[in-house]
Write a protein that holds these residues in place. Structure first.
Motif, PDB file in Angstrom:
ATOM      1  N   MET A   1       0.773  -1.195  -0.047  1.00 17.59           N
ATOM      2  CA  MET A   1      -0.069   0.060   0.257  1.00 17.59           C
ATOM      3  C   MET A   1       1.080   1.224  -0.059  1.00 17.59           C
ATOM      4  O   MET A   1       1.737   1.378   0.688  1.00 17.59           O
ATOM      5  N   ASN A   2       0.737   2.147  -0.913  1.00 15.97           N
ATOM      6  CA  ASN A   2       1.402   3.385  -0.950  1.00 15.97           C
ATOM      7  C   ASN A   2       0.521   4.551  -0.219  1.00 15.97           C
ATOM      8  O   ASN A   2      -0.543   4.241   0.037  1.00 15.97           O
ATOM      9  N   LYS A   3       0.963   5.821  -0.513  1.00 16.53           N
ATOM     10  CA  LYS A   3       0.139   6.877   0.218  1.00 16.53           C
ATOM     11  C   LYS A   3      -1.236   7.052  -0.682  1.00 16.53           C
ATOM     12  O   LYS A   3      -1.922   7.446   0.174  1.00 16.53           O
ATOM     13  N   ASN A   4      -1.244   7.062  -1.889  1.00 18.00           N
ATOM     14  CA  ASN A   4      -2.423   7.274  -2.424  1.00 18.00           C
ATOM     15  C   ASN A   4      -3.452   6.289  -1.892  1.00 18.00           C
ATOM     16  O   ASN A   4      -4.580   6.656  -1.963  1.00 18.00           O
ATOM     17  N   ASP A   5      -2.794   4.880  -1.867  1.00 18.83           N
ATOM     18  CA  ASP A   5      -3.683   3.734  -1.408  1.00 18.83           C
ATOM     19  C   ASP A   5      -4.518   4.166  -0.161  1.00 18.83           C
ATOM     20  O   ASP A   5      -5.486   3.842   0.198  1.00 18.83           O
ATOM     21  N   LEU A   6      -3.464   4.881   0.827  1.00 22.07           N
ATOM     22  CA  LEU A   6      -3.627   5.015   2.158  1.00 22.07           C
ATOM     23  C   LEU A   6      -4.984   6.168   2.175  1.00 22.07           C
ATOM     24  O   LEU A   6      -6.086   6.036   2.901  1.00 22.07           O
ATOM     25  N   VAL A   7      -4.587   7.196   1.431  1.00 21.34           N
ATOM     26  CA  VAL A   7      -5.731   8.225   1.321  1.00 21.34           C
ATOM     27  C   VAL A   7      -6.955   7.460   0.982  1.00 21.34           C
ATOM     28  O   VAL A   7      -7.984   7.808   1.502  1.00 21.34           O
ATOM     29  N   GLY A   8      -6.964   6.786  -0.045  1.00 24.23           N
ATOM     30  CA  GLY A   8      -8.469   6.193  -0.647  1.00 24.23           C
ATOM     31  C   GLY A   8      -9.097   5.385   0.404  1.00 24.23           C
ATOM     32  O   GLY A   8     -10.294   5.431   0.710  1.00 24.23           O
ATOM     33  N   ALA A   9      -8.291   4.527   1.146  1.00 22.25           N
ATOM     34  CA  ALA A   9      -8.703   3.623   2.220  1.00 22.25           C
ATOM     35  C   ALA A   9      -9.480   4.246   3.495  1.00 22.25           C
ATOM     36  O   ALA A   9     -10.637   4.109   4.011  1.00 22.25           O
ATOM     37  N   VAL A  10      -8.791   5.477   3.754  1.00 29.13           N
ATOM     38  CA  VAL A  10      -9.005   6.397   4.780  1.00 29.13           C
ATOM     39  C   VAL A  10     -10.415   7.337   4.304  1.00 29.13           C
ATOM     40  O   VAL A  10     -11.187   7.207   5.079  1.00 29.13           O
TER      41      VAL A  10
END
Length: 90
Positions: free
Chosen positions: A1-10
């Motif tokens: 998981m990268n930062k963009n994936d983290l933002v999407g999950a949040v």
């Protein structure tokens, strides 16, 4: 998981717009970074602890040439996982 994936999950988890979630994630990262830069530990109960390890100056050898090298002292960020995170992973 990268930062963009983290933002999407949040964004999905907290029912926020992607831009709001991105701002929240950035704010958390900035706050942790500033606290560590000020020499403070960041303890998140159940998740873990962010801290700073102080590494003293050292004299080392270049393995290729055998030449002695002086390494300057530095501060290194470190993370120790808490019980809740360890239990979630195992």
């Amino acid at each position: 998981m990268n930062k963009n994936d983290l933002v999407g999950a949040v964004a999905v988890s907290a029912n926020l717009q992607r831009t709001q979630a991105g701002q929240a994630v950035e704010a958390v990262f900035d706050t942790i970074s500033k606290a560590l830069a000020d020499g403070q530990d960041v303890r998140l109960i159940g998740f873990g602890t962010f801290s700073v390890a102080h590494r003293p100056a050292a004299r080392m050898r270049n393995p290729r040439t055998g030449e002695a090298i002086d390494v300057a002292p530095s501060n290194q960020p470190k993370f120790k996982a808490g019980k809740g995170l360890k239990d979630a992973v195992n």
